[in-house]
Design a protein around this motif. Structure first.
Motif, mmCIF file in Angstrom:
data_model
loop_
_atom_site.group_PDB
_atom_site.id
_atom_site.type_symbol
_atom_site.label_atom_id
_atom_site.label_comp_id
_atom_site.label_asym_id
_atom_site.label_seq_id
_atom_site.Cartn_x
_atom_site.Cartn_y
_atom_site.Cartn_z
ATOM 1 N N PRO A 36 0.744 -1.141 0.057
ATOM 2 C CA PRO A 36 -0.154 -0.040 -0.067
ATOM 3 C C PRO A 36 0.876 1.147 -0.008
ATOM 4 O O PRO A 36 1.795 1.402 0.917
ATOM 5 N N THR A 37 0.495 2.150 -0.759
ATOM 6 C CA THR A 37 1.092 3.353 -1.041
ATOM 7 C C THR A 37 0.718 4.683 -0.572
ATOM 8 O O THR A 37 1.290 5.915 -0.644
ATOM 9 N N HIS A 38 -0.751 4.441 -0.384
ATOM 10 C CA HIS A 38 -1.521 5.631 -0.165
ATOM 11 C C HIS A 38 -2.483 5.362 0.687
ATOM 12 O O HIS A 38 -3.160 4.440 0.569
ATOM 13 N N LEU A 39 -3.280 6.470 1.549
ATOM 14 C CA LEU A 39 -4.428 6.028 2.323
ATOM 15 C C LEU A 39 -5.216 7.471 2.533
ATOM 16 O O LEU A 39 -4.427 8.408 2.708
ATOM 17 N N SER A 40 -6.420 7.393 2.736
ATOM 18 C CA SER A 40 -7.259 8.271 2.905
ATOM 19 C C SER A 40 -8.627 7.875 4.282
ATOM 20 O O SER A 40 -8.791 6.722 3.899
ATOM 21 N N VAL A 41 -9.061 8.931 4.612
ATOM 22 C CA VAL A 41 -10.083 8.568 5.352
ATOM 23 C C VAL A 41 -11.438 9.226 4.701
ATOM 24 O O VAL A 41 -11.396 10.487 4.435
ATOM 25 N N VAL A 42 -12.384 8.242 4.467
ATOM 26 C CA VAL A 42 -13.665 8.772 3.694
ATOM 27 C C VAL A 42 -14.936 8.352 4.595
ATOM 28 O O VAL A 42 -15.086 7.330 4.701
ATOM 29 N N THR A 86 -6.982 2.130 1.264
ATOM 30 C CA THR A 86 -5.649 2.349 0.986
ATOM 31 C C THR A 86 -5.614 1.844 -0.440
ATOM 32 O O THR A 86 -6.463 1.076 -1.252
ATOM 33 N N ALA A 87 -4.591 2.324 -1.255
ATOM 34 C CA ALA A 87 -4.340 2.036 -2.700
ATOM 35 C C ALA A 87 -3.276 1.132 -2.561
ATOM 36 O O ALA A 87 -1.828 1.649 -1.991
ATOM 37 N N GLN A 128 -2.817 6.009 -5.672
ATOM 38 C CA GLN A 128 -3.446 6.716 -4.669
ATOM 39 C C GLN A 128 -5.048 6.895 -4.746
ATOM 40 O O GLN A 128 -5.546 6.266 -5.577
ATOM 41 N N VAL A 129 -5.470 6.823 -3.418
ATOM 42 C CA VAL A 129 -7.072 6.742 -3.213
ATOM 43 C C VAL A 129 -7.412 7.907 -2.496
ATOM 44 O O VAL A 129 -6.743 8.099 -1.460
ATOM 45 N N LEU A 130 -8.288 8.950 -2.825
ATOM 46 C CA LEU A 130 -8.827 9.798 -2.033
ATOM 47 C C LEU A 130 -10.159 10.292 -2.419
ATOM 48 O O LEU A 130 -10.858 9.983 -3.516
ATOM 49 N N PRO A 131 -11.009 11.037 -1.368
ATOM 50 C CA PRO A 131 -12.254 11.623 -1.469
ATOM 51 C C PRO A 131 -12.268 12.763 -2.394
ATOM 52 O O PRO A 131 -11.217 13.610 -2.500
ATOM 53 N N ASP A 132 -13.262 13.116 -3.117
ATOM 54 C CA ASP A 132 -13.309 14.521 -3.871
ATOM 55 C C ASP A 132 -13.870 15.426 -3.031
ATOM 56 O O ASP A 132 -14.211 15.057 -1.638
#
Length: 349
Positions: free
Chosen positions: A95-101, A107-108, A152-156
């Motif tokens: 996993p290289t990226h993470l976001s809270v949504v 995780t990506a 990468q994974v993220l919210p708009d």
């Protein structure tokens, strides 16, 4: 780690390359200078971090970028970071990226080309994975694009959609998140020019545009973003080096200024930060300068919440440099550095 914890930086690193884990540093308000105050050493290769300010308080999340990918969470509301729970497997590789949504940690997973959803408990602790979405496809670069590589994974900005940037398939996938089931449903895919190798994107403060940074082709793809329909539309591609470069380059991280006037892109190889001027609508990005990042191989570029100072995590020189950005021109000037072996990302709390 001391009593003052109102302005801190957390710096990820690769322990497999000599990093010490997550370094905690105090941030001097006037100058932005970093002073190390502690180290968190709980998981191998905590390469990417994010901070969530939820009802439970401030929580720091880190990936463990290993073959058996995992995430870990820390309560950072007090002066001493406290691990909330044991590391949780993401059922994906590297996993290289993470976001809270919306109450979930996503995780990506670069190695397995997948996106994982983990529900968060009331205290911010991640639960077992509730969904793993595997991407499909490949690209023309046989060495880097033989299969999917979610980076990468993220919210708009509206919080309605989840976007995943896939380097291996030259696509940005748009998902809806079912917060009750903790599952993702594919809504749309945006295909980019083959061989672009998209790595990360950043949104304009207005939420009307997004800027996708190509790692395999040093470009910025300006896209219109329709939050109502969940549509990402590429409108133009801007080379980071209009006159070309003799260096083997690998762009890493885009950052947009809070006033929407400037876009910064860190570039490994040339070890520079490209400054692009944005028009009032955010639809045109014009390179205006390229300046040294202050170290070697800037894997990440972060903007301090004040909006006036950039921090480059220089993996190969083993340091984090801070640069003051001119508010009129956007051109950053190096102001100092802190030695951080195998530095990989910077976040603030």
């Amino acid at each position: 780690m001391g009593d003052k914890h109102t302005d801190r930086a957390f710096i990820g690193s690769f322990t497999s390359s000599g990093g010490r884990g997550i370094v905690v540093a105090a941030v001097e308000p006037a100058t932005g200078a970093l002073t190390e105050i502690g180290v968190i050493d709980a998981v191998p290769d905590p390469s990417y971090l994010t901070v969530d300010h939820a009802e439970a308080g401030a929580v720091l999340y880190a990936v463990s970028e290993t073959a058996q990918g995992a995430v870990v969470a820390y309560d950072i509301a007090g002066p001493e970071p406290r691990r909330i729970a044991v590391p949780r497997a993401v059922q994906g590789e590297a996993p290289t990226h993470l976001s809270v949504v919306r109450g979930h940690l996503l995780t990506a997973n670069y190695g397995s080309g997948s996106v994982t959803v983990l529900p968060l408990g009331p205290d911010g602790s991640p639960g077992a994975a509730s969904d793993v979405r595997h991407c499909e496809g490949s690209g023309p670069d046989r060495a880097r694009q033989s299969g999917p590589h979610a980076h990468q994974v993220l919210p708009d900005p509206s919080g309605r959609w989840v976007l995943s940037v896939d380097l291996g398939t030259d696509k940005v996938s748009i998902f809806s998140l079912d917060t009750q089931a903790g599952t993702l449903t594919l809504h749309a895919e945006t295909s980019l020019r083959p061989g672009t190798g998209p790595r990360h994107l950043a949104f304009h403060p207005s939420g009307s545009h997004a800027y996708v940074l190509g790692e395999l082709k040093p470009t910025v793809i300006v896209c219109r973003w329709d939050a109502a329909g969940g549509v990402l539309e590429p409108v133009r591609t801007t080379p980071l080096f209009p006159n070309g470069t003799d260096e083997a380059v690998s762009p890493s991280a885009p950052v947009v200024s809070p006033d929407g006037r400037h876009l910064w892109a860190a570039v490994r190889g040339t070890d520079t930060i490209t400054v692009l001027a944005l028009d009032a609508a955010g639809e045109h990005a014009e390179p205006v300068a390229s300046v040294p990042c202050g170290g070697r191989w800037p894997r990440d570029l972060a903007l301090h919440p004040s909006g006036t100072r950039l921090y480059a995590a220089n993996e190969r020189s083993g340091d984090v440099t801070w640069l003051d950005a001119d508010p009129a021109t956007g051109i950053p000037h190096r102001a100092g550095s802190l030695s951080i072996p195998a530095a990989s990302s910077v976040v603030f709390a």
